[in-house]
Scaffold this motif. Structure first.
Motif, short mmCIF file in Angstrom:
data_model
loop_
_atom_site.label_atom_id
_atom_site.label_comp_id
_atom_site.label_asym_id
_atom_site.label_seq_id
_atom_site.Cartn_x
_atom_site.Cartn_y
_atom_site.Cartn_z
N ARG A 1 0.79 -1.22 0.00
CA ARG A 1 0.00 0.00 0.00
C ARG A 1 0.82 1.27 0.00
NH1 ARG A 1 -3.24 -3.25 1.60
NH2 ARG A 1 -1.44 -3.96 2.74
N THR A 2 1.73 1.35 0.99
CA THR A 2 2.38 2.65 1.17
C THR A 2 3.18 3.02 -0.08
OG1 THR A 2 2.46 2.22 3.51
CG2 THR A 2 3.88 3.97 2.71
N ARG B 1 11.39 3.78 3.49
CA ARG B 1 10.92 2.85 4.53
C ARG B 1 12.09 1.97 4.91
NH1 ARG B 1 5.65 -0.95 4.71
NH2 ARG B 1 4.82 1.07 5.28
N HIS C 1 4.94 6.11 11.51
CA HIS C 1 4.47 5.92 10.13
C HIS C 1 3.55 7.10 9.81
CE1 HIS C 1 3.22 4.29 6.44
NE2 HIS C 1 2.89 3.06 6.79
N GLN D 1 0.71 7.20 7.06
CA GLN D 1 -0.47 6.41 7.40
C GLN D 1 -1.37 7.23 8.33
OE1 GLN D 1 -1.47 3.31 6.21
NE2 GLN D 1 -3.38 3.89 7.25
N ARG E 1 3.69 0.68 14.49
CA ARG E 1 4.13 2.08 14.34
C ARG E 1 2.98 3.00 13.96
NH1 ARG E 1 8.06 0.22 9.42
NH2 ARG E 1 6.48 -0.53 7.99
N THR E 2 1.97 2.43 13.27
CA THR E 2 0.84 3.28 12.89
C THR E 2 0.09 3.76 14.15
OG1 THR E 2 -0.66 1.39 12.69
CG2 THR E 2 0.51 2.04 10.71
N ARG F 1 -2.72 -5.37 13.04
CA ARG F 1 -2.19 -6.73 12.90
C ARG F 1 -1.06 -6.94 13.91
NH1 ARG F 1 2.66 -7.97 9.85
NH2 ARG F 1 3.13 -5.79 9.48
N GLN G 1 2.49 -7.69 14.63
CA GLN G 1 3.62 -7.41 13.73
C GLN G 1 4.66 -8.54 13.77
OE1 GLN G 1 3.93 -3.83 12.12
NE2 GLN G 1 1.78 -4.40 12.36
N PRO H 1 -4.90 -0.06 9.24
CA PRO H 1 -3.93 0.42 8.23
C PRO H 1 -3.73 -0.60 7.10
CG PRO H 1 -2.78 -0.27 10.24
CD PRO H 1 -4.26 -0.33 10.54
N LEU H 2 -4.11 -1.86 7.35
CA LEU H 2 -3.89 -2.98 6.43
C LEU H 2 -2.37 -3.21 6.30
CD1 LEU H 2 -6.57 -2.21 3.67
CD2 LEU H 2 -6.82 -3.67 5.70
N PRO H 3 -1.87 -4.36 6.04
CA PRO H 3 -2.61 -5.57 5.71
C PRO H 3 -3.30 -6.20 6.91
CG PRO H 3 -0.26 -6.06 5.85
CD PRO H 3 -0.41 -4.57 6.01
C1 NCD Z 1 1.38 -0.71 8.22
C2 NCD Z 1 2.88 -0.63 8.39
O1 NCD Z 1 3.63 -0.88 7.44
O2 NCD Z 1 3.29 -0.30 9.49
N1 NCD Z 1 1.00 -0.93 6.89
C3 NCD Z 1 0.83 0.14 6.08
O3 NCD Z 1 1.71 0.89 5.82
N2 NCD Z 1 -0.40 0.37 5.63
C4 NCD Z 1 0.72 -1.64 9.14
C5 NCD Z 1 1.18 -3.05 9.15
O4 NCD Z 1 2.07 -3.46 8.41
O5 NCD Z 1 0.61 -3.79 9.95
#
Ligand code: NCD
Length: 313
Positions: A52-53, A102, A130, A133, A163-164, A225, A227, A263-265
């Motif tokens: 996504r990002t 990243r 993050h 996000q 981190r989100t 999720r 991590q 934030p997904l996934p």
């Molecule tokens: C998040 C991340 O990378 O921290 N994903 C994202 O950027 N949408 C959340 C995650 O990976 O669980």
């Protein structure tokens, strides 16, 4: 002056408002912005997996008429030969006009910003922050609820490594009337620096284990999720990975206007049956992420389009 985005606090609340106004204008009038970044190049330097990002930031630049380059895997960059982030960013500064990075190490984006001569966007540094996000989350909340203040917000899941979560708490703590309900197993509590911040500012919060006990009080529920990649041993991950599963049964007790963000996934923490609930906002969130990243790129590059709302300065 060169401007970067390392944490959501790099923008004042007023600057964020201007950024979100710009994102709204982009959503309503995308054609006005279709060539705003013509001739500009975005580099994405991703040393850690992302769908996504990275694609969202690249889509944002392409929507603005700019071009994109970069790498999506440390193994395909000179990092695999031992090059430092500081050297890589000095090189990228000669090629691109703006860079998103990243990295699995906390603080890596900050190091990059110190050596860069172009704006740097932190697209996630380890378990730390993050910010893009968070911009996405805030724009989603503002668009769905019409405001960013006076909410009870539940954050559920891996609050230690997510981190989100850290970025969102940092950012939401600035708005009035915010109350946090931190829902996690004891092993995955938020780091102390987050609770210190809340205590110092007198922001109300509680830490609980069971989502069922608090779901009826929430205005917003931010699911995350576990991590996996930040765990030191597989056994702990396996024990905790399915600690929370939001399903339609649990949702029955929630307010009818309690939006669910993620934030997904997603792995197992939200059952797919929830996707069709009108309160499920996590796929809408992805779309808002593109608008807000477009606004961010314009702002960091200092590009004003005629008759657009004033961007954050
Ligand atoms: C998040 C991340 O990378 O921290 N994903 C994202 O950027 N949408 C959340 C995650 O990976 O669980």
């Amino acid at each position: 002056m060169l401007r970067h985005l390392m944490t959501p606090l790099d923008f004042s609340a007023q600057e964020l408002d201007a950024l979100f106004d710009l994102a709204d204008d982009i959503r309503e009038h995308p054609d006005k912005y279709a060539h705003a970044c013509a001739g500009k190049k975005l580099a994405t330097c991703f040393y850690e997996p992302s769908t996504r990002t990275r694609l969202s930031i690249e889509t944002a630049m392409l929507n603005l008429g700019g071009s994109v380059m970069g790498f999506s895997d440390a193994a395909s960059s000179s990092a695999s030969k031992g090059e430092s982030v500081a050297d890589t960013i000095r090189v990228i500064s000669c090629f691109a006009d703006i860079c998103a990075i990243r990295h699995p190490k906390e603080g890596a984006a900050m190091v990059a910003s110190e050596f860069a001569s172009i704006p740097v966007i932190n697209a996630g540094d380890g378990g730390h922050q993050h910010p893009t996000q968070t911009l996405t989350d805030l724009l989603t909340i503002r668009s769905l609820k019409g405001r960013l203040d006076h909410f009870t917000i539940g954050l559920c899941g891996d609050l230690k490594f997510g981190r989100t979560v850290h970025s969102l708490i940092n950012a939401m703590a600035r708005y009035e009337g915010i109350r946090f309900v931190l829902i996690s197993p004891p092993e995955l509590r938020v780091p102390d620096y987050i609770t210190d911040l809340l205590n110092d500012r007198g922001i109300p919060y509680e830490e609980v284990i069971r989502l069922e006990d608090v779901i009826d009080r929430l205005d917003l529920l931010y699911m995350t999720r576990v991590q996996k990649e930040r765990f030191f041993n597989e056994e702990d991950y396996v024990r905790l990975k399915n600690f929370y599963v939001l399903d339609t049964e649990k949702l029955r007790r929630a307010k009818s206007d309690m939006y669910i963000l993620h934030p997904l996934p997603r792995v197992n923490e939200i059952s797919v049956e929830v996707d069709s609930d009108p309160r499920a906002a996590y796929f809408k969130q992805v779309q808002y992420g593109v608008y807000v990243r477009m606004a961010l790129i314009l702002t960091l590059l200092g590009i004003q389009t005629t008759d657009a709302p004033a961007a954050a300065e």
